[in-house]
Design an enzyme around this catalytic site. Structure first.
Site, PDB file in Angstrom:
ATOM      1  N   ASN A  12       0.806  -1.223   0.000  1.00 37.32           N
ATOM      2  CA  ASN A  12       0.000   0.000   0.000  1.00 37.32           C
ATOM      3  C   ASN A  12       0.836   1.269   0.000  1.00 37.32           C
ATOM      4  O   ASN A  12       0.307   2.367   0.025  1.00 37.32           O
ATOM      5  CB  ASN A  12      -0.964   0.006   1.190  1.00 37.32           C
ATOM      6  CG  ASN A  12      -0.244   0.162   2.528  1.00 37.32           C
ATOM      7  OD1 ASN A  12       0.982   0.137   2.605  1.00 37.32           O
ATOM      8  ND2 ASN A  12      -1.009   0.305   3.591  1.00 37.32           N
ATOM      9  N   LYS A  14       3.882   4.017  -1.408  1.00 36.76           N
ATOM     10  CA  LYS A  14       4.311   4.659  -2.645  1.00 36.76           C
ATOM     11  C   LYS A  14       5.647   4.080  -3.089  1.00 36.76           C
ATOM     12  O   LYS A  14       6.466   3.710  -2.276  1.00 36.76           O
ATOM     13  CB  LYS A  14       4.445   6.162  -2.370  1.00 36.76           C
ATOM     14  CG  LYS A  14       4.887   6.965  -3.540  1.00 36.76           C
ATOM     15  CD  LYS A  14       4.890   8.441  -3.185  1.00 36.76           C
ATOM     16  CE  LYS A  14       5.575   9.270  -4.225  1.00 36.76           C
ATOM     17  NZ  LYS A  14       5.611   8.723  -5.544  1.00 36.76           N
ATOM     18  N   LYS A  16       6.114   1.748  -6.012  1.00 38.13           N
ATOM     19  CA  LYS A  16       6.129   0.531  -6.816  1.00 38.13           C
ATOM     20  C   LYS A  16       6.487   0.824  -8.281  1.00 38.13           C
ATOM     21  O   LYS A  16       7.394   0.206  -8.843  1.00 38.13           O
ATOM     22  CB  LYS A  16       4.769  -0.174  -6.715  1.00 38.13           C
ATOM     23  CG  LYS A  16       4.441  -0.618  -5.286  1.00 38.13           C
ATOM     24  CD  LYS A  16       3.049  -1.185  -5.152  1.00 38.13           C
ATOM     25  CE  LYS A  16       1.963  -0.155  -5.223  1.00 38.13           C
ATOM     26  NZ  LYS A  16       1.911   0.767  -4.095  1.00 38.13           N
ATOM     27  N   THR A  17       5.782   1.760  -8.882  1.00 39.13           N
ATOM     28  CA  THR A  17       6.076   2.136 -10.265  1.00 39.13           C
ATOM     29  C   THR A  17       7.455   2.776 -10.359  1.00 39.13           C
ATOM     30  O   THR A  17       8.213   2.515 -11.295  1.00 39.13           O
ATOM     31  CB  THR A  17       4.995   3.090 -10.810  1.00 39.13           C
ATOM     32  OG1 THR A  17       3.750   2.397 -10.840  1.00 39.13           O
ATOM     33  CG2 THR A  17       5.337   3.587 -12.204  1.00 39.13           C
ATOM     34  N   THR A  18       7.801   3.589  -9.384  1.00 40.11           N
ATOM     35  CA  THR A  18       9.106   4.247  -9.371  1.00 40.11           C
ATOM     36  C   THR A  18      10.232   3.213  -9.337  1.00 40.11           C
ATOM     37  O   THR A  18      11.239   3.354 -10.046  1.00 40.11           O
ATOM     38  CB  THR A  18       9.206   5.208  -8.172  1.00 40.11           C
ATOM     39  OG1 THR A  18       8.128   6.137  -8.246  1.00 40.11           O
ATOM     40  CG2 THR A  18      10.523   5.948  -8.161  1.00 40.11           C
ATOM     41  N   ARG A  26      17.901   1.312 -15.459  1.00 40.15           N
ATOM     42  CA  ARG A  26      19.146   0.574 -15.221  1.00 40.15           C
ATOM     43  C   ARG A  26      19.437  -0.349 -16.401  1.00 40.15           C
ATOM     44  O   ARG A  26      20.557  -0.403 -16.912  1.00 40.15           O
ATOM     45  CB  ARG A  26      19.040  -0.231 -13.926  1.00 40.15           C
ATOM     46  CG  ARG A  26      20.290  -1.048 -13.626  1.00 40.15           C
ATOM     47  CD  ARG A  26      20.153  -1.797 -12.319  1.00 40.15           C
ATOM     48  NE  ARG A  26      20.168  -0.846 -11.223  1.00 40.15           N
ATOM     49  CZ  ARG A  26      19.550  -1.037 -10.068  1.00 40.15           C
ATOM     50  NH1 ARG A  26      18.836  -2.122  -9.856  1.00 40.15           N
ATOM     51  NH2 ARG A  26      19.624  -0.136  -9.117  1.00 40.15           N
ATOM     52  N   PHE A  68      -8.185   4.890 -13.582  1.00 44.31           N
ATOM     53  CA  PHE A  68      -8.338   4.142 -12.339  1.00 44.31           C
ATOM     54  C   PHE A  68      -9.643   3.359 -12.346  1.00 44.31           C
ATOM     55  O   PHE A  68     -10.726   3.905 -12.157  1.00 44.31           O
ATOM     56  CB  PHE A  68      -8.263   5.083 -11.138  1.00 44.31           C
ATOM     57  CG  PHE A  68      -6.924   5.755 -11.025  1.00 44.31           C
ATOM     58  CD1 PHE A  68      -5.831   5.039 -10.579  1.00 44.31           C
ATOM     59  CD2 PHE A  68      -6.757   7.084 -11.386  1.00 44.31           C
ATOM     60  CE1 PHE A  68      -4.578   5.628 -10.479  1.00 44.31           C
ATOM     61  CE2 PHE A  68      -5.518   7.683 -11.288  1.00 44.31           C
ATOM     62  CZ  PHE A  68      -4.426   6.966 -10.830  1.00 44.31           C
ATOM     63  N   TRP A  70     -11.172   1.406 -10.356  1.00 44.50           N
ATOM     64  CA  TRP A  70     -12.072   1.385  -9.211  1.00 44.50           C
ATOM     65  C   TRP A  70     -12.981   2.613  -9.185  1.00 44.50           C
ATOM     66  O   TRP A  70     -13.913   2.668  -8.411  1.00 44.50           O
ATOM     67  CB  TRP A  70     -11.295   1.247  -7.908  1.00 44.50           C
ATOM     68  CG  TRP A  70     -10.209   2.259  -7.745  1.00 44.50           C
ATOM     69  CD1 TRP A  70     -10.306   3.477  -7.153  1.00 44.50           C
ATOM     70  CD2 TRP A  70      -8.859   2.142  -8.192  1.00 44.50           C
ATOM     71  NE1 TRP A  70      -9.101   4.128  -7.211  1.00 44.50           N
ATOM     72  CE2 TRP A  70      -8.192   3.337  -7.839  1.00 44.50           C
ATOM     73  CE3 TRP A  70      -8.154   1.137  -8.859  1.00 44.50           C
ATOM     74  CZ2 TRP A  70      -6.860   3.547  -8.127  1.00 44.50           C
ATOM     75  CZ3 TRP A  70      -6.823   1.362  -9.133  1.00 44.50           C
ATOM     76  CH2 TRP A  70      -6.194   2.548  -8.772  1.00 44.50           C
ATOM     77  N   GLU A 105       1.006  -1.815 -12.572  1.00 44.27           N
ATOM     78  CA  GLU A 105      -0.378  -1.823 -12.070  1.00 44.27           C
ATOM     79  C   GLU A 105      -1.142  -3.069 -12.513  1.00 44.27           C
ATOM     80  O   GLU A 105      -2.369  -3.085 -12.539  1.00 44.27           O
ATOM     81  CB  GLU A 105      -1.140  -0.558 -12.500  1.00 44.27           C
ATOM     82  CG  GLU A 105      -0.425   0.742 -12.210  1.00 44.27           C
ATOM     83  CD  GLU A 105      -0.408   1.146 -10.744  1.00 44.27           C
ATOM     84  OE1 GLU A 105      -0.826   0.360  -9.880  1.00 44.27           O
ATOM     85  OE2 GLU A 105       0.042   2.263 -10.456  1.00 44.27           O
TER      86      GLU A 105
END
Length: 173
Positions: A12, A14, A16-18, A26, A68, A70, A105
């Site tokens: 939950n 911040k 994940k995408t980063t 890389r 999104f 949801w 996602e």
């Protein structure tokens, strides 16, 4: 020795995408090709859209879906777009053209039942030799975590949104 890994960034918090973008950069820094597929980012303009242009020919970014899920008023359409995006992702994985394929996602598609877990696991665990697959999103199913070679769970400890600080360019998008 090279083994293609299945990597999952979930939780939950911040980042994940980063984290997935960092891995993509890389790999590109080593001259390796990356396919980065964003499943539900939709029509917003994100900084990564401009950043990956600097890696043209090495990072192919594909924004799928319409936002999104949801918050959707047409879940059937979202599910259809999700299936189309998954078909595209499977084609990119099977092509063998990419060192790394990022499914950003992607866990939401599984969580909301838009695509079935078993065929996904089959694709994610039987990818071309030496190819890495990175999956991001909250609610990663336990069986996906079990199948993964590397799992990192991001935990929310503190976030500026809870203090009323709005999303900012370069931080959230």
């Amino acid at each position: 020795m090279s083994k293609g890994l299945l990597i999952v960034f979930t939780g939950n918090g911040k980042g994940k995408t980063t984290a997935a973008l960092g891995m993509a950069m890389r790999a590109a820094g080593h001259g390796l090709k990356v396919c980065f597929i964003q499943f539900i980012k939709g029509g917003w303009h994100y900084g990564e859209l401009d950043a990956v242009k600097r890696f043209a020919g090495l990072i192919d970014l594909h924004v799928m879906g319409k936002g999104f899920t949801w918050k959707s008023d047409n879940i059937e359409e979202d599910a259809r777009l999700a299936r189309e995006a998954w078909d595209f992702a499977r084609t990119m994985i099977a092509s063998g053209l990419y060192h790394t394929v990022v499914l950003d996602e992607f866990t939401y598609l599984l969580h909301y039942g838009m695509i079935a877990l078993d065929p996904c696991l089959d694709t994610l665990t039987n990818h071309p030799s030496g190819q890495h697959i990175v999956v991001t999103g909250r609610y990663a199913p336990e069986r996906l975590l079990d199948a993964a070679d590397l799992v990192t769970e991001m935990h929310a400890v503190k976030h500026p949104l809870t203090s009323g600080i709005k999303a900012q360019p370069g931080i959230e998008f």
